[in-house]
Design a protein around this motif. Structure first.
Motif, PDB file in Angstrom:
ATOM      1  N   ALA A 122       0.835  -1.201   0.000  1.00 19.77           N
ATOM      2  CA  ALA A 122       0.000   0.000   0.000  1.00 19.77           C
ATOM      3  C   ALA A 122       0.868   1.247   0.000  1.00 19.77           C
ATOM      4  N   ARG A 123       0.578   2.170  -0.893  1.00 18.39           N
ATOM      5  CA  ARG A 123       1.293   3.436  -0.920  1.00 18.39           C
ATOM      6  C   ARG A 123       0.412   4.449  -1.637  1.00 18.39           C
ATOM      7  N   PRO A 124       0.544   5.725  -1.290  1.00 19.39           N
ATOM      8  CA  PRO A 124      -0.265   6.743  -1.966  1.00 19.39           C
ATOM      9  C   PRO A 124       0.114   6.837  -3.434  1.00 19.39           C
ATOM     10  N   SER A 125      -0.863   7.133  -4.280  1.00 21.21           N
ATOM     11  CA  SER A 125      -0.582   7.242  -5.714  1.00 21.21           C
ATOM     12  C   SER A 125       0.155   8.531  -6.045  1.00 21.21           C
ATOM     13  N   VAL A 126       0.021   9.544  -5.173  1.00 19.51           N
ATOM     14  CA  VAL A 126       0.715  10.809  -5.382  1.00 19.51           C
ATOM     15  C   VAL A 126       1.640  11.064  -4.196  1.00 19.51           C
ATOM     16  N   LEU A 127       2.931  11.238  -4.496  1.00 16.93           N
ATOM     17  CA  LEU A 127       3.926  11.534  -3.473  1.00 16.93           C
ATOM     18  C   LEU A 127       4.335  12.997  -3.591  1.00 16.93           C
ATOM     19  N   ARG A 128       4.534  13.673  -2.442  1.00 18.81           N
ATOM     20  CA  ARG A 128       4.936  15.073  -2.453  1.00 18.81           C
ATOM     21  C   ARG A 128       6.109  15.274  -1.509  1.00 18.81           C
ATOM     22  N   HIS A 129       7.034  16.123  -1.944  1.00 19.40           N
ATOM     23  CA  HIS A 129       8.199  16.465  -1.123  1.00 19.40           C
ATOM     24  C   HIS A 129       8.679  17.835  -1.554  1.00 19.40           C
ATOM     25  N   ALA A 130       8.704  18.767  -0.579  1.00 17.76           N
ATOM     26  CA  ALA A 130       9.028  20.161  -0.905  1.00 17.76           C
ATOM     27  C   ALA A 130       8.103  20.620  -2.038  1.00 17.76           C
ATOM     28  N   ASP A 131       8.664  21.129  -3.151  1.00  9.47           N
ATOM     29  CA  ASP A 131       7.817  21.582  -4.267  1.00  9.47           C
ATOM     30  C   ASP A 131       7.749  20.531  -5.381  1.00  9.47           C
ATOM     31  N   LEU A 132       8.055  19.277  -5.028  1.00 14.11           N
ATOM     32  CA  LEU A 132       8.075  18.176  -5.992  1.00 14.11           C
ATOM     33  C   LEU A 132       6.833  17.306  -5.808  1.00 14.11           C
ATOM     34  N   GLU A 133       6.216  16.921  -6.916  1.00 15.59           N
ATOM     35  CA  GLU A 133       5.032  16.059  -6.879  1.00 15.59           C
ATOM     36  C   GLU A 133       5.188  14.938  -7.895  1.00 15.59           C
ATOM     37  N   LEU A 134       4.988  13.696  -7.445  1.00 16.54           N
ATOM     38  CA  LEU A 134       5.100  12.520  -8.317  1.00 16.54           C
ATOM     39  C   LEU A 134       3.786  11.756  -8.280  1.00 16.54           C
ATOM     40  N   ASP A 135       3.185  11.577  -9.445  1.00 15.32           N
ATOM     41  CA  ASP A 135       1.922  10.846  -9.588  1.00 15.32           C
ATOM     42  C   ASP A 135       2.240   9.486 -10.190  1.00 15.32           C
ATOM     43  N   SER A 136       2.170   8.425  -9.357  1.00 17.95           N
ATOM     44  CA  SER A 136       2.527   7.084  -9.817  1.00 17.95           C
ATOM     45  C   SER A 136       1.567   6.563 -10.866  1.00 17.95           C
TER      46      SER A 136
END
Length: 225
Positions: A122-136
Motif C-alpha cells: 500500500a502506498r499513496p498514488s501521489v507523493l509530495r516532497h518540498a515543491d516536488l510532486e510525483l503521480d505514480s
C-alpha cells in the motif's frame, strides 16, 4: 494474487504456470502479445511475466508503450538474450526484472513473488516532497508545477527516494529495486541516472549524496542531520 504468463513455448509456459500456481498464485496464460493485451484489459494483475520475443513482436515494445500510458503492473522479462545491452534495454523500457534462459523455475517463482509483494504494498498514488510532486498512476512528475520529462529509470529512482524522504538509501538498494537482482552492485549506473535526474529537477538540489553509501532526498528549506 494474480499473474499473467506470456510465453509462446507451450511446454515452458505450462511449467512456469504450474510452479506459480503451486506457490499459491492465480495464473492466466497467453501465447502472444495480442492475447496478453486482451487479458490485461479485462483483469487486474499483480505481475506479468513476458517472454521477450513473441510471434507478434518484441514484448519490450509493448511494455514500453503501456508504461507511457501509465500502466504500472510489475513486469518480469524472460529471454535468451543475455548481453548487457539487452538487459539494460529491458529495464529502460519498463521491465522490473530480467531472467535469462535457461533458468531455474524456482528462482523465477521467487522473483515473481517479490514483484507481487511490491505491487501489493500500500502506498499513496501521489507523493509530495518540498515543491516536488510525483503521480505514480499517471507516471508524471512536476517541480513547482512544471511537468518534467523523465526516463523510466529516473522515474523509478525518484519514486523510491520520495517514498523514503530524509532517509539515506544505499546504492545497492536502488540497483536491486530499479534494475533487479542480476544487476552489478558495483556498477555506477545509479550515479549516472541520478546525475541526469538532478539536472532535470534543477536547483535547489533535492537529492544529496551520502558519502560511501548512496543518496538522500532532502527538503532544501529544512536542514537534515
Amino acid at each position: 494474487m494474480r499473474v499473467l504468463v506470456i510465453e509462446d513455448d507451450e511446454d515452458l509456459r505450462h511449467a512456469v504456470a504450474t510452479d506459480l500456481s503451486a506457490a499459491g498464485l492465480e495464473v492466466d496464460e497467453a501465447g502472444d502479445i495480442a492475447q496478453a493485451h486482451r487479458a490485461l484489459e479485462s483483469a487486474e494483475y499483480h505481475c506479468a511475466v513476458f517472454d521477450r520475443m513473441l510471434p507478434d513482436g518484441d514484448a519490450i515494445t509493448y511494455v514500453h508503450r503501456r508504461r507511457q500510458q501509465g500502466w504500472a503492473v510489475p513486469v518480469l522479462f524472460l529471454t535468451a538474450r543475455d548481453q548487457l545491452a539487452d538487459r539494460l534495454a529491458g529495464f529502460e523500457h519498463g521491465g522490473d526484472d530480467y531472467l535469462v534462459k535457461p533458468f531455474a523455475v524456482g528462482e523465477m517463482t521467487a522473483r515473481v513473488m517479490a514483484l507481487c509483494r511490491r505491487a501489493g504494498a500500500a502506498r499513496p498514488s501521489v507523493l509530495r516532497h518540498a515543491d516536488l510532486e510525483l503521480d505514480s498512476a499517471r507516471r508524471e512528475v512536476r517541480r513547482a508545477g512544471v511537468l518534467l520529462s523523465l526516463t523510466s529509470k529516473e522515474f523509478a529512482i525518484l519514486e523510491y527516494l520520495m517514498a523514503r524522504p530524509d532517509q539515506a538509501v544505499p546504492r545497492a538498494e536502488l540497483i536491486e529495486h530499479c534494475w533487479g537482482a542480476d544487476a552489478d552492485p558495483m556498477s555506477n549506473v545509479v550515479d549516472v541516472v541520478v546525475l541526469r535526474l538532478r539536472r532535470k529537477l534543477r536547483e535547489p538540489n533535492l537529492i544529496h549524496t551520502v558519502r560511501g553509501l548512496g543518496y538522500r532526498l532532502v527538503d532544501p528549506n529544512r536542514a537534515v542531520q
